[in-house]
Design a protein around this motif. Structure first.
Motif, PDB file in Angstrom:
ATOM      1  N   SER A   9    -101.243  35.383 -17.132  1.00 31.23           N
ATOM      2  CA  SER A   9    -101.065  36.373 -18.189  1.00 31.23           C
ATOM      3  C   SER A   9    -101.814  37.632 -17.764  1.00 31.23           C
ATOM      4  CB  SER A   9    -101.607  35.824 -19.502  1.00 31.23           C
ATOM      5  OG  SER A   9    -101.367  36.731 -20.561  1.00 31.23           O
ATOM      6  N   LYS A  10    -101.966  38.568 -18.690  1.00 31.51           N
ATOM      7  CA  LYS A  10    -102.724  39.777 -18.385  1.00 31.51           C
ATOM      8  C   LYS A  10    -104.183  39.404 -18.104  1.00 31.51           C
ATOM      9  CE  LYS A  10    -103.989  44.361 -20.046  1.00 31.51           C
ATOM     10  NZ  LYS A  10    -105.243  44.300 -19.308  1.00 31.51           N
ATOM     11  N   THR A  38     -99.640  42.203 -15.022  1.00 31.90           N
ATOM     12  CA  THR A  38    -100.851  41.396 -14.852  1.00 31.90           C
ATOM     13  C   THR A  38    -102.092  42.218 -15.173  1.00 31.90           C
ATOM     14  OG1 THR A  38     -99.844  39.979 -13.163  1.00 31.90           O
ATOM     15  CG2 THR A  38    -102.241  40.077 -13.206  1.00 31.90           C
ATOM     16  N   ARG A 211     -94.654  36.060 -15.690  1.00 36.42           N
ATOM     17  CA  ARG A 211     -95.949  35.961 -16.351  1.00 36.42           C
ATOM     18  C   ARG A 211     -95.876  34.982 -17.525  1.00 36.42           C
ATOM     19  NH1 ARG A 211     -97.938  40.659 -20.297  1.00 36.42           N
ATOM     20  NH2 ARG A 211     -99.037  38.812 -21.029  1.00 36.42           N
ATOM     21  N   GLY A 213     -98.104  33.990 -21.465  1.00 34.79           N
ATOM     22  CA  GLY A 213     -98.922  34.599 -22.506  1.00 34.79           C
ATOM     23  C   GLY A 213     -98.087  35.174 -23.634  1.00 34.79           C
ATOM     24  N   GLU A 215     -97.591  38.396 -26.581  1.00 38.91           N
ATOM     25  CA  GLU A 215     -97.858  39.779 -26.961  1.00 38.91           C
ATOM     26  C   GLU A 215     -97.371  39.969 -28.394  1.00 38.91           C
ATOM     27  OE1 GLU A 215     -99.317  42.151 -25.192  1.00 38.91           O
ATOM     28  OE2 GLU A 215     -99.341  41.279 -23.167  1.00 38.91           O
ATOM     29  N   SER A 223     -93.127  35.901 -26.419  1.00 41.15           N
ATOM     30  CA  SER A 223     -93.676  34.854 -25.563  1.00 41.15           C
ATOM     31  C   SER A 223     -93.084  34.969 -24.158  1.00 41.15           C
ATOM     32  CB  SER A 223     -93.347  33.474 -26.156  1.00 41.15           C
ATOM     33  OG  SER A 223     -93.779  32.449 -25.291  1.00 41.15           O
ATOM     34  N   GLU A 245    -100.480  28.785 -17.300  1.00 46.02           N
ATOM     35  CA  GLU A 245    -101.026  29.429 -16.108  1.00 46.02           C
ATOM     36  C   GLU A 245    -101.135  28.445 -14.960  1.00 46.02           C
ATOM     37  OE1 GLU A 245    -105.275  31.397 -14.847  1.00 46.02           O
ATOM     38  OE2 GLU A 245    -104.363  32.104 -16.737  1.00 46.02           O
TER      39      GLU A 245
END
Length: 273
Positions: A9-10, A38, A211, A213, A215, A223, A245
């Motif tokens: 994720s970020k 990222t 990715r 995570g 938002e 998602s 992850e």
């Protein structure tokens, strides 16, 4: 050649990835690939910031940190990242610098950029209107590198949709395509089909890293579902990650790629009649 896809994720700092890089080095990886957004805020968040140029300025320090990590672990790192025209040496004016969506190749010597040629332009996700990237009528080849006898093309996930890019690429006979993404909503099956089709028709391995995570956008949760893929040159999924992850390490074999190209013959010229 061994390549690692880091499905993350970020992250706030490249140092968060240090353990991943260390593990990759121990396993003989030479090239590490990160997904879109990222290090940047996700596009809709970036779009709402009062001074998004500050993100681009901060990203220069991120690239320098990545270069130090690349030197420490003897790696090359591919990361999508937002930079400004000053960083790209397109302008000398720092104050009025425009933002560009790019993919950086980072090594111990520094970093180079591929400026994305095709950007998402939907009402709910309009990168095309926000970034200064030029929409070339005649496309250019993707970022191209040669490693261990493999010809590798690096392009964004969204660019997989554009036939004109693949028409330009076909005579070049790429062995591997590396595709960083930020895919969300109910698009998992569609992206699998797209990746398999491009790999098969171009007789190349395709490595897509997405990715993970969540938002929060307009009070709705977006998602990012992961499913990073290794698709072989026959268009078959060799390996994939789930929705958490993790890292996938891939050993690329040039002989199997070229054998698939010979078997299917999609790059052979038509016989004259």
């Amino acid at each position: 050649m061994r390549v690692a896809l880091l499905q993350v994720s970020k992250v706030e700092s490249p140092l968060y990835l240090d353990a991943y890089f260390q593990n990759c080095a121990k396993q003989g990886v030479s090239l590490v690939v990160l997904p879109e957004y990222t290090f940047d805020p996700f596009f809709r968040t970036l779009q709402s910031l009062p001074s998004p140029q500050l993100v681009a300025s901060h990203n220069v320090s991120i690239l320098r940190q990545l270069s130090e990590l690349a030197k420490q672990y003897k790696l090359e790192i591919i990361t999508p990242i937002v930079v400004d025209s000053h960083t790209l040496k397109l302008s000398q004016d720092i104050l009025s610098s425009k933002l560009y969506k790019t993919i950086a190749l980072v090594d111990s010597e520094g970093f180079r950029f591929y400026i994305q040629q095709r950007l998402i332009g939907y009402e709910h996700w309009n990168e095309h209107a926000f970034f200064a990237n030029k929409h070339y009528k005649r496309v250019k080849l993707p970022f191209t590198i040669d490693r261990n006898g493999l010809k590798i093309g690096i392009l964004s996930g969204f660019e997989l949709h554009f036939d004109e890019l693949f028409v330009a690429m076909k005579p070049e006979c790429y062995d591997v395509l590396i595709v960083p993404c930020a895919n969300t909503f109910d698009s998992l099956a569609r992206w699998r089909s797209l990746c398999k089709t491009r790999a098969f028709l171009n007789s190349c391995a395709l490595l897509r890293v997405n990715r993970v995570g969540m938002e929060l956008i307009d009070e709705s949760s977006w998602s990012f579902y992961g499913d990073s893929l290794y698709v072989n040159a026959h268009g078959q999924i060799e390996d994939s990650l789930q929705d958490y992850e993790g890292v996938m390490i891939i050993s690329l074999d040039i002989e199997s790629i070229r054998k698939a190209r010979e078997v299917w013959g999609f790059h052979k010229p038509f016989a004259q009649t």
